[in-house]
Design a protein around this motif. Sequence first.
Motif, PDB file in Angstrom:
ATOM      1  N   TYR A 105      37.297  28.594  46.206  1.00 13.82           N
ATOM      2  CA  TYR A 105      38.522  29.375  46.078  1.00 13.82           C
ATOM      3  C   TYR A 105      38.203  30.869  45.979  1.00 13.82           C
ATOM      4  O   TYR A 105      37.144  31.249  45.489  1.00 13.82           O
ATOM      5  CB  TYR A 105      39.311  28.929  44.846  1.00 13.82           C
ATOM      6  N   LEU A 106      39.157  31.676  46.397  1.00 16.91           N
ATOM      7  CA  LEU A 106      38.985  33.127  46.405  1.00 16.91           C
ATOM      8  C   LEU A 106      40.175  33.776  45.709  1.00 16.91           C
ATOM      9  O   LEU A 106      41.333  33.493  46.041  1.00 16.91           O
ATOM     10  CB  LEU A 106      38.897  33.618  47.851  1.00 16.91           C
ATOM     11  N   THR A 107      39.892  34.646  44.746  1.00 18.95           N
ATOM     12  CA  THR A 107      40.954  35.399  44.090  1.00 18.95           C
ATOM     13  C   THR A 107      40.424  36.760  43.675  1.00 18.95           C
ATOM     14  O   THR A 107      39.210  36.981  43.601  1.00 18.95           O
ATOM     15  CB  THR A 107      41.513  34.634  42.868  1.00 18.95           C
ATOM     16  N   GLY A 108      41.325  37.672  43.418  1.00 20.42           N
ATOM     17  CA  GLY A 108      40.931  39.011  42.993  1.00 20.42           C
ATOM     18  C   GLY A 108      42.159  39.839  42.685  1.00 20.42           C
ATOM     19  O   GLY A 108      43.279  39.489  43.077  1.00 20.42           O
ATOM     20  N   LEU A 109      41.952  40.941  41.994  1.00 16.26           N
ATOM     21  CA  LEU A 109      43.072  41.772  41.552  1.00 16.26           C
ATOM     22  C   LEU A 109      42.903  43.220  42.000  1.00 16.26           C
ATOM     23  O   LEU A 109      41.797  43.746  42.066  1.00 16.26           O
ATOM     24  CB  LEU A 109      43.220  41.688  40.035  1.00 16.26           C
ATOM     25  N   SER A 110      44.024  43.844  42.345  1.00 15.21           N
ATOM     26  CA  SER A 110      44.062  45.249  42.739  1.00 15.21           C
ATOM     27  C   SER A 110      43.077  45.508  43.885  1.00 15.21           C
ATOM     28  O   SER A 110      43.238  44.939  44.958  1.00 15.21           O
ATOM     29  CB  SER A 110      43.792  46.144  41.525  1.00 15.21           C
ATOM     30  N   MET A 111      42.049  46.317  43.691  1.00 15.96           N
ATOM     31  CA  MET A 111      41.057  46.506  44.733  1.00 15.96           C
ATOM     32  C   MET A 111      40.472  45.170  45.168  1.00 15.96           C
ATOM     33  O   MET A 111      40.175  44.941  46.348  1.00 15.96           O
ATOM     34  CB  MET A 111      39.939  47.428  44.238  1.00 15.96           C
ATOM     35  N   PHE A 127      37.650  28.930  52.760  1.00 14.18           N
ATOM     36  CA  PHE A 127      38.239  28.763  51.443  1.00 14.18           C
ATOM     37  C   PHE A 127      39.344  27.708  51.438  1.00 14.18           C
ATOM     38  O   PHE A 127      40.167  27.646  52.355  1.00 14.18           O
ATOM     39  CB  PHE A 127      38.801  30.101  50.952  1.00 14.18           C
ATOM     40  N   ALA A 128      39.343  26.910  50.365  1.00  7.54           N
ATOM     41  CA  ALA A 128      40.398  25.908  50.202  1.00  7.54           C
ATOM     42  C   ALA A 128      41.720  26.564  49.842  1.00  7.54           C
ATOM     43  O   ALA A 128      42.787  26.021  50.140  1.00  7.54           O
ATOM     44  CB  ALA A 128      39.997  24.896  49.129  1.00  7.54           C
ATOM     45  N   GLY A 203      50.779  26.590  35.884  1.00  5.30           N
ATOM     46  CA  GLY A 203      51.215  26.186  37.212  1.00  5.30           C
ATOM     47  C   GLY A 203      50.326  26.738  38.307  1.00  5.30           C
ATOM     48  O   GLY A 203      50.022  26.044  39.290  1.00  5.30           O
ATOM     49  N   PHE A 204      49.900  27.982  38.140  1.00  6.25           N
ATOM     50  CA  PHE A 204      48.994  28.567  39.124  1.00  6.25           C
ATOM     51  C   PHE A 204      47.636  27.876  39.103  1.00  6.25           C
ATOM     52  O   PHE A 204      47.076  27.549  40.145  1.00  6.25           O
ATOM     53  CB  PHE A 204      48.806  30.063  38.872  1.00  6.25           C
ATOM     54  N   ILE A 205      47.099  27.658  37.907  1.00  2.00           N
ATOM     55  CA  ILE A 205      45.787  27.014  37.803  1.00  2.00           C
ATOM     56  C   ILE A 205      45.826  25.633  38.444  1.00  2.00           C
ATOM     57  O   ILE A 205      44.914  25.252  39.199  1.00  2.00           O
ATOM     58  CB  ILE A 205      45.357  26.922  36.330  1.00  2.00           C
ATOM     59  N   SER A 210      44.080  22.163  42.820  1.00  2.00           N
ATOM     60  CA  SER A 210      44.489  20.969  43.560  1.00  2.00           C
ATOM     61  C   SER A 210      44.292  21.131  45.059  1.00  2.00           C
ATOM     62  O   SER A 210      44.402  20.149  45.809  1.00  2.00           O
ATOM     63  CB  SER A 210      45.953  20.637  43.267  1.00  2.00           C
ATOM     64  N   GLN A 211      43.991  22.347  45.495  1.00  2.00           N
ATOM     65  CA  GLN A 211      43.764  22.579  46.932  1.00  2.00           C
ATOM     66  C   GLN A 211      42.372  22.103  47.315  1.00  2.00           C
ATOM     67  O   GLN A 211      41.405  22.302  46.602  1.00  2.00           O
ATOM     68  CB  GLN A 211      43.926  24.053  47.275  1.00  2.00           C
TER      69      GLN A 211
END
Length: 216
Positions: A105-111, A127-128, A203-205, A210-211
């Motif tokens: 999985y890939l996530t990040g904030l702002s920049m 990425f899933a 809910g987000f987690i 689950s992906q």
Amino acid sequence: MPFLYRKPRGLLPYALYLPQGEPPEGGWPLVLFLHGSGERGRDGKRQTRVGLGPAILENPQAWPVVVLMPQCPEGEWWRGETLQKAYALLGQVEVQYRTNPRRVYLTGLSMGGHGCWNLACLYPERFAAVAPVCGAGDPFWVWQRLGKVPIWNFHGAADEVVPVSFSRALADALAKAGNVQARFTEYPTEKHDVWNRVYRDPGFIHWLLSQERTVV
């Protein structure tokens, strides 16, 4: 010590979170987290203190995943060679810890949200799921490359740093691409630090973990 800290030669300093217990069948899921501009540096630690890191430490049971947190150097951005170094670290961690190749999985904030869009467009098959938070990207590139990737994008309508209009444009691009797995949540009163809400949302987690990719 909640995080392991590493400074590999030729790559980026990074922090690594390892969950407790035995991995599930197929290996632990793996999350690549890209931090914001305020966490750039060389100590390999600052990026754990904003966003995903604090949320994990508050409730580690909710995050049964390996989390890779590379650190972007001062003056650099999540693009070009710097982004490729983060991607190279991802491959190394996968091999070393035998993580689940179907659950990356890939996530990040702002920049780092910008970096999410950039990296997902470069490697859409990798990425899933992708979860940018208050970032921005190229709508044409997103339309062209991310028509089939599960994406949940977040932004605060009161964001004073990155205008919410950027995320609205990307949501439109995904809709035009026919991406039926794309979601966009715009919080009407949240400001730039919307990540404090996102990363603590059960809910987000649940959605993220689950992906699973069907083809590796």
